[in-house]
Enzyme design. Structure first.
Site, PDB file in Angstrom:
ATOM      1  N   ASP A  86      52.102  72.945 -13.060  1.00 14.58           N
ATOM      2  CA  ASP A  86      52.113  71.484 -12.999  1.00 14.58           C
ATOM      3  C   ASP A  86      50.886  70.935 -12.288  1.00 14.58           C
ATOM      4  O   ASP A  86      50.183  71.650 -11.570  1.00 14.58           O
ATOM      5  CB  ASP A  86      53.377  70.981 -12.304  1.00 14.58           C
ATOM      6  N   GLU A 181      55.453  72.756  -8.518  1.00 17.22           N
ATOM      7  CA  GLU A 181      54.979  73.018  -7.149  1.00 17.22           C
ATOM      8  C   GLU A 181      54.551  71.732  -6.471  1.00 17.22           C
ATOM      9  O   GLU A 181      54.772  71.552  -5.266  1.00 17.22           O
ATOM     10  CB  GLU A 181      53.813  74.018  -7.203  1.00 17.22           C
TER      11      GLU A 181
END
Length: 417
Positions: A86, A181
């Site tokens: 991400d 994350e």
């Protein structure tokens, strides 16, 4: 070591990855929070399966796993490698248009999609070491995504390189690409035991030759303000505007002593980063950060005190403060397996380079993995100014990290249980 790492192939991987939108979305409870993370993960599965890596899969949670099996007869400790799919929700990751500046001559970098956005040479000391090298930016309308697609590209290139060079001895290498994350959920669906490793390394840092050995400890506070909504034409002495209450609440936060704009080094902060809502209800999201986990409770109690004083100033308002843990400083856990850092330093020494131990005013998946029992320092990957349209990366620094990892794997291969 004199192996030739293919810089242009590394660049091509990186450019492919950054053009897949994987922006995390903290407004949803889905995992992963955005479809693009699964899309990038699926592309990585196909890519890794194409050059002989074993146990490649994207699990039900979107995490990508792969294993490079040992190629020696003697037993070598398994190590893990980790990066996240991400990108930060603070700046859009949709339609990233990377710009490749070869033989960077120095000077300011004006971003073509928004000429008002300029990476200024005098304000960016890291650029000085990149003169003559290849610099990658976005066009200024999005972030670049080097955090952490540079890490992904480095790990994939490493695996490709090792399969092409079977003469390099190595133990079992276990790889995981995580999701979400950036919103503190990267390890929520990850069992560290699945690595079956003695140590792990996140490839999620900046610049070059850096080993992050401490991170912030972190919590997230969600402040919910309930007001009283009524038509403004009859609002006198009846309306309590939650937006106005929220503005008062934020104004009470310490700006000179506990804000990221006014702190550095080991000083923590409270960082309100989103306000959403209307007259009836408004929510404020606030990051709590400190290198000392005990200090987080002090910060949380300060928020509760401000909530009570704000309710007193606006009697019609009801304010709730909900604090959830995110991650903890990885320093203590690393002390339990000192070889994780020591071998990373030795690997650079063999390359004629010197590692620098650093602390990071942020966190990584390694913070949680270490807290859960898997020592996981963070290594640099050539990214700079993350979460921003001014984000950039240096290809040569990325290549240097690939070489560092090859050397690190050789160091671990010298170990016998």
């Amino acid at each position: 070591m004199h192996y030739s790492i293919l810089k242009e192939r590394l660049l091509a991987r990186f450019l492919r990855y950054v053009q897949i939108d994987t922006t995390a979305d903290e407004t949803t409870d889905r995992y992963p929070s955005s479809d693009g993370q699964r899309d990038l993960g699926a592309a990585l599965v196909q890519e890794l399966s194409g050059f002989g890596v074993d146990e490649v899969q994207q699990d039900e949670n979107g995490l990508v796993w792969a294993t490079l099996l040992a190629n020696t007869d003697h037993e070598i400790p398994t190590i893990g490698l980790c990066a996240h799919l991400d990108t930060s929700p603070e700046t859009s990751g949709l339609d990233v248009r990377p710009q490749v500046i070869r033989d960077y001559a120095g000077g300011d970098l004006t971003l073509p999609g928004n000429p008002d956005r300029v990476i200024r040479f005098d304000e960016t000391p890291e650029l000085k070491s990149c003169v003559g090298k290849t610099v990658i930016t976005s066009d200024g309308t999005t972030l670049l995504g080097a955090d952490d697609k540079a890490g992904i590209a480095i790990i994939v290139e490493l695996l490709a390189f090792l399969t092409e060079h079977p003469e390099i001895p190595h133990g079992r290498i276990r790889v995981c690409f995580t999701c979400d994350e950036e919103i503190g959920r990267g390890v929520d669906r990850l069992d560290p035991a699945r690595f079956d490793a003695i140590a792990c390394y996140t490839i999620d840092g900046g610049a070059t030759d850096l080993i992050d050995i401490e991170t912030f400890s972190a919590d997230l506070a969600v402040v919910t303000i309930d007001g009283v909504n009524i038509h403004p034409s009859i609002a006198k002495d009846r309306m309590t505007n939650a937006v106005r209450v929220a503005a008062h609440f934020v104004d009470q936060l310490p700006q000179r002593t506990l804000a990221p704009e006014s702190t550095e080094r080991r000083k923590g902060f409270l960082h309100p980063y989103t306000i959403q809502g209307g007259v009836d209800r408004t929510t404020i999201r606030i990051l709590l950060r400190s290198f000392d986990a005990a200090e987080l409770e002090v910060q949380a109690e300060l928020l509760r005190t401000i909530a009570r004083s704000t309710e007193a100033a606006y009697p019609g308002a009801k304010i709730g403060v909900n604090v959830t843990p995110q991650y903890r400083n990885l320093a203590e856990g690393l002390a339990k397996e000192p070889r994780a850092v020591a071998y990373a330093e030795e690997a650079l020494r063999r390359l004629g380079r010197t590692a620098k131990r650093t602390i990071v005013r942020g966190g990584t998946d390694g913070s949680r993995l270490t807290e859960l029992g898997l020592p996981t320092p963070n290594l640099s990957c050539g990214g700079h100014t993350p979460h921003s349209p001014l984000e950039w990366a240096c290809l040569e620094e990325m290549k240097e990290t690939v070489a560092w990892l090859v050397s690190l794997i050789e160091v671990w291969a010298d170990v016998k249980r």
